[in-house]
Design an enzyme around this catalytic site. Structure first.
Site, PDB file in Angstrom:
ATOM      1  N   CYS A 122      -4.944  -3.450   3.109  1.00  0.00           N
ATOM      2  CA  CYS A 122      -4.593  -3.112   4.493  1.00  0.00           C
ATOM      3  C   CYS A 122      -5.744  -3.253   5.491  1.00  0.00           C
ATOM      4  CB  CYS A 122      -3.975  -1.710   4.512  1.00  0.00           C
ATOM      5  SG  CYS A 122      -2.964  -1.413   5.981  1.00  0.00           S
ATOM      6  N   GLU A 163       0.858  -1.193   0.000  1.00  0.00           N
ATOM      7  CA  GLU A 163       0.000   0.000   0.000  1.00  0.00           C
ATOM      8  C   GLU A 163       0.896   1.247   0.000  1.00  0.00           C
ATOM      9  OE1 GLU A 163      -2.174   0.821   3.672  1.00  0.00           O
ATOM     10  OE2 GLU A 163      -3.873   1.612   2.552  1.00  0.00           O
ATOM     11  N   LYS A 204     -10.084   0.786  -2.169  1.00  0.00           N
ATOM     12  CA  LYS A 204     -10.180   0.354  -0.762  1.00  0.00           C
ATOM     13  C   LYS A 204     -11.564   0.678  -0.197  1.00  0.00           C
ATOM     14  CE  LYS A 204      -7.407   0.808   3.507  1.00  0.00           C
ATOM     15  NZ  LYS A 204      -6.236   1.500   4.077  1.00  0.00           N
TER      16      LYS A 204
HETATM   17  N1  LIG Z   1      -3.276   1.828   6.127  1.00  0.00           N
HETATM   18  C1  LIG Z   1      -4.075   1.073   6.857  1.00  0.00           C
HETATM   19  O1  LIG Z   1      -5.149   0.699   6.436  1.00  0.00           O
HETATM   20  C2  LIG Z   1      -3.542   0.697   8.199  1.00  0.00           C
HETATM   21  C3  LIG Z   1      -4.348  -0.421   8.843  1.00  0.00           C
HETATM   22  C4  LIG Z   1      -3.815  -0.800  10.180  1.00  0.00           C
HETATM   23  O2  LIG Z   1      -2.730  -0.429  10.586  1.00  0.00           O
HETATM   24  C5  LIG Z   1      -4.653  -1.664  10.996  1.00  0.00           C
HETATM   25  O3  LIG Z   1      -4.245  -1.950  12.113  1.00  0.00           O
HETATM   26  O4  LIG Z   1      -5.743  -2.100  10.566  1.00  0.00           O
END
Ligand SMILES: NC(=O)CCC(=O)C(=O)O
Length: 275
Positions: free
Chosen positions: A161, A40, A113
């Protein structure tokens, strides 16, 4: 098919990040990977969420997208270009998008996303707030594509993520069942240490599929620290490869016999009663 996950420690320099991404994708292809995945925000880790506007590209245009398409074609790989901020019709909003290019360099998929990260990170003083919703607009549709390795096709599901925390997205990617799920990420150090491996292995086990999770991992020049631990997990939940911290490339082989065996011996995807 050999697959490769790239770990980066992206900075506030767009040009430098593109150079590093290119070098690492070349390294992955030289190691024999036919599918390569970047993390990402591979092209930019800004100081504030609004900094993303500086480097955001229009869909289908711009240096990052040209580089990705060119590399996929030159190296003849499926390239999952982690995520990039893309412009929308609204000048105040971007998407966080995972773009995929085929071995001929043609775009084959785009996933925006769906779940936008919000977190108040504890530490000394006031909590540091992560709030993607302040500048991003969420996607609303799961996406997958078929990657052909010359012998068979692999259905690859896309996510980014924070999506990893929402199992219903991965269940949606099982109609029809994906065999590989990509989770390009930039988990924070604190949440990653607690939950990253647990969540990746859970998604692999409950969906009986391979998981490729290229991550950001290290101390960035914006003073944020990411957890890293780029990982490739098999359908039984075994970690096949990982890179704890700093830049690097890890590879593993997708084995159709392993996938079929896990799904045949324990057919829990077929035993679902609530759909
Ligand atoms: N960039 C993100 O989406 C971070 C996600 C993240 O750290 C989590 O714990 O979930």
């Amino acid at each position: 098919m050999r697959i490769a996950a790239v770990q980066m420690v992206s900075s506030t320099s767009f040009e430098h990040n593109l150079q590093r991404a290119e070098a690492l994708v070349r390294e992955a292809a030289a190691a024999g990977a036919k599918l390569v995945a970047l993390p990402e925000n591979f092209a930019f880790m800004g100081r504030a969420d609004t900094d993303k506007f500086e480097i955001a590209e229009a869909p289908g245009a711009g240096p990052a997208q040209r580089l990705m398409a060119g590399l996929a074609a030159e190296l003849s790989v499926w390239l999952i270009a982690g995520s990039l901020p893309l412009r929308t019709g609204d000048p105040t909003r971007l998407t966080n998008s995972c773009l995929v290019y085929g071995p001929d360099g043609a775009p084959v998929a785009r996933y925006d996303k769906i779940h936008l990260f919000r977190y108040d990170e504890p530490g000394e003083g006031a909590p540091r707030r992560y709030d993607e919703g302040a500048v991003l607009v969420a996607g609303d549709a799961p996406q997958s594509f078929l990657a052909d390795d010359g012998e068979r096709q692999w259905r690859v599901g896309l996510s980014i993520c924070y999506d990893l925390r929402f199992p219903e997205l991965y269940r949606a990617l099982m109609h029809p069942p994906c065999e590989l799920i990509a989770v390009p990420s930039a988990f924070t150090y604190t949440t990653g240490r607690a939950h990253w491996e647990l969540l990746l292995r859970a998604r692999a086990v409950e969906n009986q599929c391979y998981v490729i999770a290229p991550a950001q991992g290290g101390l960035h020049d914006n003073s944020r620290r990411t957890w890293g631990h780029t990982m490739i997990v098999d359908p039984w939940g075994e970690v096949l490869a990982q890179q704890p911290e700093q830049e690097g490339v890890v590879t593993a082989v997708l084995d159709p016999a392993r996938l079929d065996e896990v799904r045949r011996r324990l057919p829990c995807l077929e035993h679902r009663r609530l759909r």
